[in-house]
Design a protein around this motif. Structure first.
Motif, mmCIF file in Angstrom:
data_model
loop_
_atom_site.group_PDB
_atom_site.id
_atom_site.type_symbol
_atom_site.label_atom_id
_atom_site.label_comp_id
_atom_site.label_asym_id
_atom_site.label_seq_id
_atom_site.Cartn_x
_atom_site.Cartn_y
_atom_site.Cartn_z
ATOM 1 N N ARG A 190 0.823 -1.216 0.000
ATOM 2 C CA ARG A 190 0.000 0.000 0.000
ATOM 3 C C ARG A 190 0.853 1.261 0.000
ATOM 4 N NH1 ARG A 190 -2.566 -3.049 -2.255
ATOM 5 N NH2 ARG A 190 -3.609 -4.734 -1.134
ATOM 6 N N ALA A 191 1.983 1.243 0.686
ATOM 7 C CA ALA A 191 2.870 2.411 0.659
ATOM 8 C C ALA A 191 3.422 2.625 -0.744
ATOM 9 C CB ALA A 191 4.013 2.222 1.654
ATOM 10 N N ALA A 192 3.834 1.543 -1.402
ATOM 11 C CA ALA A 192 4.375 1.658 -2.757
ATOM 12 C C ALA A 192 3.322 2.162 -3.732
ATOM 13 C CB ALA A 192 4.921 0.306 -3.210
ATOM 14 N N GLU A 193 2.077 1.750 -3.542
ATOM 15 C CA GLU A 193 1.004 2.228 -4.415
ATOM 16 C C GLU A 193 0.779 3.735 -4.274
ATOM 17 O OE1 GLU A 193 -1.755 -1.823 -4.652
ATOM 18 O OE2 GLU A 193 -2.309 -0.179 -3.306
ATOM 19 N N MET A 194 1.136 4.289 -3.120
ATOM 20 C CA MET A 194 0.978 5.729 -2.906
ATOM 21 C C MET A 194 2.228 6.524 -3.274
ATOM 22 S SD MET A 194 -1.367 6.074 0.543
ATOM 23 C CE MET A 194 -0.424 4.939 1.543
ATOM 24 N N GLY A 195 3.243 5.843 -3.829
ATOM 25 C CA GLY A 195 4.422 6.549 -4.308
ATOM 26 C C GLY A 195 5.669 6.389 -3.487
ATOM 27 N N VAL A 196 5.597 5.660 -2.370
ATOM 28 C CA VAL A 196 6.793 5.399 -1.565
ATOM 29 C C VAL A 196 7.714 4.448 -2.325
ATOM 30 C CG1 VAL A 196 7.635 4.312 0.557
ATOM 31 C CG2 VAL A 196 5.619 5.804 0.626
ATOM 32 N N SER A 197 9.014 4.722 -2.289
ATOM 33 C CA SER A 197 10.005 3.868 -2.950
ATOM 34 C C SER A 197 10.571 2.880 -1.939
ATOM 35 C CB SER A 197 11.142 4.719 -3.526
ATOM 36 O OG SER A 197 10.650 5.635 -4.483
ATOM 37 N N VAL A 198 10.454 1.594 -2.241
ATOM 38 C CA VAL A 198 10.906 0.538 -1.333
ATOM 39 C C VAL A 198 12.037 -0.229 -2.010
ATOM 40 C CG1 VAL A 198 10.242 -1.487 -0.007
ATOM 41 C CG2 VAL A 198 8.585 0.364 -0.355
ATOM 42 N N PHE A 199 13.217 -0.231 -1.371
ATOM 43 C CA PHE A 199 14.399 -0.869 -1.961
ATOM 44 C C PHE A 199 14.923 -1.941 -1.013
ATOM 45 C CE2 PHE A 199 14.404 3.557 -3.499
ATOM 46 C CZ PHE A 199 14.367 3.341 -4.867
ATOM 47 N N SER A 200 14.961 -3.173 -1.487
ATOM 48 C CA SER A 200 15.613 -4.242 -0.731
ATOM 49 C C SER A 200 17.055 -4.387 -1.212
ATOM 50 C CB SER A 200 14.850 -5.556 -0.907
ATOM 51 O OG SER A 200 14.797 -5.911 -2.278
ATOM 52 N N HIS A 201 17.853 -5.131 -0.462
ATOM 53 C CA HIS A 201 19.272 -5.366 -0.786
ATOM 54 C C HIS A 201 19.994 -4.040 -1.050
ATOM 55 C CE1 HIS A 201 18.466 -9.663 -0.905
ATOM 56 N NE2 HIS A 201 17.396 -9.397 -1.644
ATOM 57 N N THR A 202 19.710 -3.071 -0.209
ATOM 58 C CA THR A 202 20.307 -1.734 -0.327
ATOM 59 C C THR A 202 20.826 -1.344 1.049
ATOM 60 O OG1 THR A 202 18.666 -1.200 -2.040
ATOM 61 C CG2 THR A 202 19.904 0.641 -1.077
ATOM 62 N N GLU A 203 22.086 -1.644 1.293
ATOM 63 C CA GLU A 203 22.649 -1.474 2.637
ATOM 64 C C GLU A 203 23.188 -0.064 2.858
ATOM 65 O OE1 GLU A 203 25.944 -3.529 5.670
ATOM 66 O OE2 GLU A 203 25.729 -4.234 3.594
ATOM 67 N N VAL A 204 22.832 0.519 3.995
ATOM 68 C CA VAL A 204 23.363 1.816 4.409
ATOM 69 C C VAL A 204 24.637 1.593 5.214
ATOM 70 C CG1 VAL A 204 22.926 3.864 5.831
ATOM 71 C CG2 VAL A 204 21.095 2.915 4.421
ATOM 72 N N THR A 205 25.698 2.299 4.860
ATOM 73 C CA THR A 205 26.972 2.142 5.563
ATOM 74 C C THR A 205 27.409 3.409 6.302
ATOM 75 O OG1 THR A 205 28.175 2.755 3.536
ATOM 76 C CG2 THR A 205 27.812 0.394 3.950
ATOM 77 N N GLU A 206 26.716 4.528 6.046
ATOM 78 C CA GLU A 206 27.099 5.771 6.717
ATOM 79 C C GLU A 206 25.905 6.737 6.699
ATOM 80 O OE1 GLU A 206 30.355 9.437 6.268
ATOM 81 O OE2 GLU A 206 30.512 7.644 4.997
ATOM 82 N N VAL A 207 25.762 7.458 7.798
ATOM 83 C CA VAL A 207 24.778 8.538 7.860
ATOM 84 C C VAL A 207 25.501 9.845 7.585
ATOM 85 C CG1 VAL A 207 23.137 9.795 9.315
ATOM 86 C CG2 VAL A 207 23.303 7.293 9.484
ATOM 87 N N LEU A 208 25.114 10.533 6.534
ATOM 88 C CA LEU A 208 25.782 11.775 6.149
ATOM 89 C C LEU A 208 25.266 12.926 7.006
ATOM 90 C CD1 LEU A 208 25.558 11.342 2.268
ATOM 91 C CD2 LEU A 208 27.432 10.660 3.796
ATOM 92 N N GLN A 209 26.212 13.796 7.437
ATOM 93 C CA GLN A 209 25.862 14.897 8.326
ATOM 94 C C GLN A 209 26.476 16.200 7.824
ATOM 95 O OE1 GLN A 209 26.617 13.957 12.521
ATOM 96 N NE2 GLN A 209 26.734 11.774 11.999
#
Length: 413
Positions: A190-209
């Motif tokens: 339902r989130a994807a149907e409303m335009g939310v982008s859902v990505f699997s196998h996409t690892e975050v390695t750093e939070v940019l500040q």
């Protein structure tokens, strides 16, 4: 054989795609959610539905809902001890009751009744205390004696010659179970149907500040995604991801194991929990007995299962249901539980501006999925946490305003 099934056998039909096609990844999103489990997906859904924020990316390093969402034991209840928790989980139960219709997916939501067994005088006093607190706040719970308990669950061993004889129980009629992966996928679709982008196998390695604020994330492939706001909802890895954002969380990560039996004919309707024996058991819609207990005795960031757990849990289950001695085990698994000192979650703001956290769920995260989605979406959208989750702010560990739930959360799940 049903006629509809015969038609499918002789007519070629294209497979129905549940999730919309994965979109091309943008360079910037209004909100980036780290963690594609139930909580992260629910937050994305309610951001789009309740606040009109649809430029949202949900990033998960593995398959969607493949972490603790896939490893929990699906119990839903609100019979906690503190007023803060009773209100919080009570709202989650109310959201669950209509969630199948809202998400247009069969969650196999099944009210069963939840029985927390009392084996000692002290446990009976605690059960009465919890029942009184629940009723005071409008939740349906009461203490039942041995006679009524035997009527509610005649399969229980009520012998007085066992090590921990049963003296009574806290009975919570609305206690329920639901299908964990269906909850997560319902929110994702339902989130994807409303335009939310859902990505699997996409690892975050750093939070940019920049300037003391979170401005995006860096991925394992070296690419970057800009963000107006970042939220983490990564059960089992909260400490590591928070470290990427430059702060510590008051969490200890410990394996939590469970196992299921071969399918049996339905015989156990209520959910049974014993704090003295450190066990709980329910029967799934497929007939499997879903069994578990408390977390492992020492911290470890590994989802491995052990023979010792299986043997000790089986012994305690047999005290409650001796006739299960010949039943075969089907599988055993473990998750990693993020435990706080007061057995309550950590939700809301963090020391880093524009960065929010949903963590510390220990053994009670699945039942909170809908209310976490609603409240964290409001927090991200407005910058202010709603009253329902202000008691769970990280700052409570600095000013010692703890929400002690060990007595009602340690084994109850």
């Amino acid at each position: 054989m049903p006629l509809a099934l015969l038609r499918c056998a002789f007519r070629r039909r294209p497979l129905r795609r549940l999730m919309p096609p994965t979109p091309t990844r943008k360079k910037h999103y209004d909100v980036v959610i780290i963690g594609g489990g139930g909580h992260g997906l629910a937050c994305a859904y309610y951001l789009a539905k309740n606040h009109g924020i649809r430029n949202v990316a949900v990033l998960d390093k593995s398959w969607l809902a493949g972490g603790n969402t896939a490893r929990n034991t699906t119990i839903i209840r609100s019979n906690y001890l503190t007023a803060e928790a009773v209100r919080f989980y009570g709202e989650s139960m109310r959201l669950y009751q209509n969630l199948s219709s809202e998400l247009d997916i069969n969650l196999l939501y099944s009210p069963r009744g939840h029985l927390t067994l009392a084996h000692t005088d002290a446990a009976c006093r605690t059960a009465r205390w919890r029942a009184n607190m629940n009723r005071h706040l409008g939740e349906d719970s009461r203490f039942v004696d041995r006679r009524e308990l035997a009527e509610l669950c005649p399969q229980l061993n009520m012998s007085e010659t066992v090590r921990y004889p049963i003296q009574g129980a806290l009975y919570h009629p609305p206690g329920a179970i639901a299908r964990h992966d269906a909850v997560a996928w319902g929110y994702a679709i339902r989130a994807a149907e409303m335009g939310v982008s859902v990505f699997s196998h996409t690892e975050v390695t750093e939070v940019l500040q920049a300037g003391g604020k979170a401005v995006g994330v860096r991925l394992a492939d070296g690419s970057e995604i800009g963000a107006g706001t970042v939220m983490q909802a990564v059960a089992g890895q909260s400490s590591q991801v928070a470290a990427m954002a430059g702060f510590k969380v008051p969490i200890t990560s410990i394996p939590l194991q469970a196992m299921v039996s071969q399918p049996l004919a339905p015989f156990l309707d209520p959910i049974i929990v014993s704090g003295s024996l450190h066990v709980y058991i329910s029967q799934s819609a497929r007939g499997e007995l879903v069994m578990g207990g408390s977390v492992d005795p020492r911290p470890l960031h590994r989802s491995r299962s052990t023979l010792h757990f299986k043997e000790s849990l089986a012994g305690d289950i047999l005290q409650l249901f001796p006739f299960l001695g010949g039943v075969r085990l089907l599988r055993q698994w473990a998750g990693v539980a993020d435990m706080t000192a007061d057995f309550s979650p950590v939700m809301g703001k963090t020391p880093l501006d524009n960065y929010y956290i949903d963590a510390g769920w220990g053994t009670w995260g699945f039942k909170a999925t809908p209310v976490c989605g609603v409240t964290m979406a409001e927090t991200v959208a407005t910058g202010q946490p709603p009253a329902l989750i202000t008691p769970y702010a990280m700052s409570r560990f600095d000013n010692l305003s703890l929400v002690g739930e060990k007595g009602a959360a340690a084994v109850g799940h």
